[in-house]
Scaffold this active site. Structure first.
Site, mmCIF file in Angstrom:
data_model
loop_
_atom_site.group_PDB
_atom_site.id
_atom_site.type_symbol
_atom_site.label_atom_id
_atom_site.label_comp_id
_atom_site.label_asym_id
_atom_site.label_seq_id
_atom_site.Cartn_x
_atom_site.Cartn_y
_atom_site.Cartn_z
ATOM 1 N N THR A 144 108.784 -73.900 93.101
ATOM 2 C CA THR A 144 108.695 -73.145 91.857
ATOM 3 C C THR A 144 109.428 -71.807 91.959
ATOM 4 O OG1 THR A 144 107.126 -71.793 90.584
ATOM 5 C CG2 THR A 144 106.340 -72.596 92.667
ATOM 6 N N SER A 180 99.855 -66.602 93.373
ATOM 7 C CA SER A 180 98.586 -67.344 93.363
ATOM 8 C C SER A 180 98.584 -68.236 94.602
ATOM 9 C CB SER A 180 98.471 -68.233 92.111
ATOM 10 O OG SER A 180 99.358 -69.341 92.228
HETATM 11 N N1 LIG Z 1 105.670 -78.555 84.829
HETATM 12 C C1 LIG Z 1 106.209 -77.416 85.185
HETATM 13 O O1 LIG Z 1 106.437 -76.517 84.355
HETATM 14 C C2 LIG Z 1 106.584 -77.167 86.616
HETATM 15 C C3 LIG Z 1 107.358 -76.035 86.932
HETATM 16 C C4 LIG Z 1 107.703 -75.797 88.267
HETATM 17 C C5 LIG Z 1 107.287 -76.669 89.254
HETATM 18 N N2 LIG Z 1 106.524 -77.741 88.923
HETATM 19 C C6 LIG Z 1 106.126 -78.662 90.000
HETATM 20 O O2 LIG Z 1 106.621 -79.948 89.689
HETATM 21 C C7 LIG Z 1 105.719 -80.955 90.152
HETATM 22 C C8 LIG Z 1 105.347 -81.867 89.001
HETATM 23 O O3 LIG Z 1 104.744 -81.076 87.982
HETATM 24 P P1 LIG Z 1 104.101 -81.733 86.696
HETATM 25 O O4 LIG Z 1 104.085 -80.697 85.657
HETATM 26 O O5 LIG Z 1 104.738 -83.053 86.454
HETATM 27 O O6 LIG Z 1 102.608 -81.920 87.226
HETATM 28 P P2 LIG Z 1 101.602 -83.150 87.002
HETATM 29 O O7 LIG Z 1 100.273 -82.667 87.487
HETATM 30 O O8 LIG Z 1 101.686 -83.650 85.610
HETATM 31 O O9 LIG Z 1 102.186 -84.240 87.998
HETATM 32 C C9 LIG Z 1 101.867 -84.255 89.369
HETATM 33 C C10 LIG Z 1 101.465 -85.672 89.727
HETATM 34 O O10 LIG Z 1 101.187 -85.731 91.137
HETATM 35 C C11 LIG Z 1 100.003 -86.465 91.335
HETATM 36 N N3 LIG Z 1 99.394 -86.031 92.609
HETATM 37 C C12 LIG Z 1 98.860 -84.811 92.913
HETATM 38 N N4 LIG Z 1 98.403 -84.824 94.180
HETATM 39 C C13 LIG Z 1 98.657 -86.056 94.685
HETATM 40 C C14 LIG Z 1 98.402 -86.680 95.939
HETATM 41 N N5 LIG Z 1 97.797 -86.039 96.950
HETATM 42 N N6 LIG Z 1 98.812 -87.968 96.104
HETATM 43 C C15 LIG Z 1 99.427 -88.642 95.091
HETATM 44 N N7 LIG Z 1 99.671 -88.117 93.888
HETATM 45 C C16 LIG Z 1 99.288 -86.828 93.701
HETATM 46 C C17 LIG Z 1 99.132 -86.169 90.117
HETATM 47 O O11 LIG Z 1 98.171 -87.169 89.883
HETATM 48 C C18 LIG Z 1 100.184 -86.099 89.007
HETATM 49 O O12 LIG Z 1 100.374 -87.334 88.365
HETATM 50 C C19 LIG Z 1 104.536 -80.220 90.763
HETATM 51 O O13 LIG Z 1 104.705 -80.151 92.159
HETATM 52 C C20 LIG Z 1 104.624 -78.839 90.145
HETATM 53 O O14 LIG Z 1 104.073 -77.861 91.003
HETATM 54 C C21 LIG Z 1 106.183 -78.020 87.628
#
Ligand SMILES: NC(=O)c1ccc[n+]([C@@H]2O[C@H](COP(=O)([O-])OP(=O)(O)OC[C@H]3O[C@@H](n4cnc5c(N)ncnc54)[C@H](O)[C@@H]3O)[C@@H](O)[C@H]2O)c1
Length: 386
Positions: A144, A180
């Site tokens: 991030t 955080s």
């Molecule tokens: N959405 C954003 O704005 C954003 C911005 C920057 C970074 N990110 C990063 O991108 C990634 C995806 O974000 P997102 O918004 O799609 O989040 P999301 O929570 O919708 O997707 C994450 C997925 O990973 C799965 N997951 C979590 N822990 C797990 C584990 N131990 N084993 C298997 N599956 C697991 C969850 O069930 C979920 O389906 C994350 O790492 C997040 O930190 C997201």
């Protein structure tokens, strides 16, 4: 190209899977459905309805999307994770499978501990599986922009920078200053990736991504193809949350004075960027840091933009700042560098942000009664200082 997407059931994971499948790539998905359960736990739900993973796969139009294999695996379970990777020997692995809420990580000792162990151990497991199965697998780790914090200098898009201390210079890891436990978990992931690259020569792309907004990509053309869309205080990101507030007719809620500036991009641009990075990996043994965003805005600028767009659509909403529950600067310098993605072809936002906001509001309006049920979980409750 054969790609394993960990976190395939999530907001970005599903959208990326659709993009890769539509381009004829092979996708293997892994998820343990953690986000579905955790969002329910705070009394919320995805704003856009999504079926079970199997229903989603069954709903894929066969003429447009190739087949996807899926495994319900927790990535912190090394044995099971390694088995899937060994079976498919993918060319690349995208790791989204993390606890991704900053407020959730700040709620208590146990949520902080869960965030740190889930995220750091999951990433470490991928590192070891790649080292043991095939060191040439390209690992794309989703970090991030929040890893950097908001320093009073330009944020370089590089893994290392030159530093001079007491007249002597050396190369140091680009400074990070997260806000955080969640953001720190991503910093620790980054340090572990840099170390694994140094000792074992693994090929890595470490993505520093800003908050993503949007209900659609070019592949999401019907309700059956929706990706999840969160909006509550724990799981919703700022612009997505504002759009839901506008649809509900409740005030838009910037935290504090709203001068917090961040680097944003749309869901469409996020999956385009990821496809470009997958299709153009670094050389074997290379390590690439990517600042993945297209534009910077303050959260107050975004609130005004959503208010004005909502008003042009006949929705009257006001802006009402709330006490900032976070410990963060509300006025600061912010100038991150952006060169890797423009060089690969993603020069700027594909769509004007105002147009994207209009699409989001129009996509959300039919689900207003669904959103009404979760109205109480939008206002911030998690206090960083508590
Ligand atoms: N959405 C954003 O704005 C954003 C911005 C920057 C970074 N990110 C990063 O991108 C990634 C995806 O974000 P997102 O918004 O799609 O989040 P999301 O929570 O919708 O997707 C994450 C997925 O990973 C799965 N997951 C979590 N822990 C797990 C584990 N131990 N084993 C298997 N599956 C697991 C969850 O069930 C979920 O389906 C994350 O790492 C997040 O930190 C997201």
């Amino acid at each position: 190209m054969r790609t394993l997407i960990a976190g395939v059931d999530g907001y970005l994971g599903w959208a990326l899977a659709l993009r890769l499948l539509s381009k004829g790539h092979e996708v293997i998905g892994v998820d343990n459905f953690y986000t579905r359960k955790a969002v329910k736990e705070v009394g919320s739900d995805s704003a856009l309805p999504i079926g079970s993973f199997h229903q989603r796969v069954r709903g894929l139009p066969k003429d447009k999307f190739s087949k996807i294999a899926f495994y319900n695996v927790d990535v912190t379970d090394y044995k099971r994770l390694k088995k899937v990777i060994s079976k498919y020997k993918p060319d690349s692995i995208v790791d989204f499978a993390e606890q991704r809420s900053a407020p959730y990580s700040m709620r208590s000792r146990s949520t902080a501990a869960y965030t740190l162990s889930n995220n750091i151990v999951g990433t470490l497991n991928f590192i070891y599986a790649i080292k043991e199965i095939n060191k040439k697998i390209h690992f794309l780790k989703m970090g991030t922009m929040g890893e950097y914090g908001t320093p009073n200098f330009d944020i370089p898009e590089s893994t290392f920078v030159e530093a001079t201390i007491n007249g002597k210079s050396d190369r140091i890891i680009t400074p990070k200053n997260a806000g955080s436990w969640y953001h720190w978990s991503k910093v620790y992931d980054t340090d572990n990736l840099i170390f694994a690259n140094k000792v074992w020569g693994l090929t890595m792309t470490d993505i520093m991504q800003g908050p993503v907004y949007g209900t659609r990509t070019n592949d999401i053309t019907s309700e059956a193809l929706f990706t999840r869309f969160d909006f509550d205080e724990t799981w919703g990101t700022v612009l997505n949350r504002y759009c839901v507030e506008a649809v509900l007719g409740v005030p838009l809620t910037p935290y504090g004075s709203g001068g917090q500036t961040r680097a944003f991009l749309s869901l469409e641009d996020s999956v385009t960027a990821l496809s470009l990075l997958l299709e153009n990996p670094p050389p074997d043994g290379g390590y690439r840091t990517v600042n993945q965003f297209t534009e910077t805005y303050s959260v107050m600028e975004l609130a005004k933009l959503v208010r004005d767009k909502a008003s042009s659509l006949g929705l009257n909403v006001e802006i009402k700042s709330v006490d900032n529950p976070r410990v963060e600067a509300e006025k600061h310098y912010y100038n991150p560098e952006r060169k890797v993605l423009p060089a690969l072809g993603l020069k700027g936002p594909t769509k004007n942000l105002k147009d994207e906001v209009e699409i989001m509001i129009k996509d959300l309006l039919p689900y207003k009664s669904r959103l009404e049920k979760h109205k109480d979980v939008i206002a911030p409750k998690t206090n960083w200082r508590a």
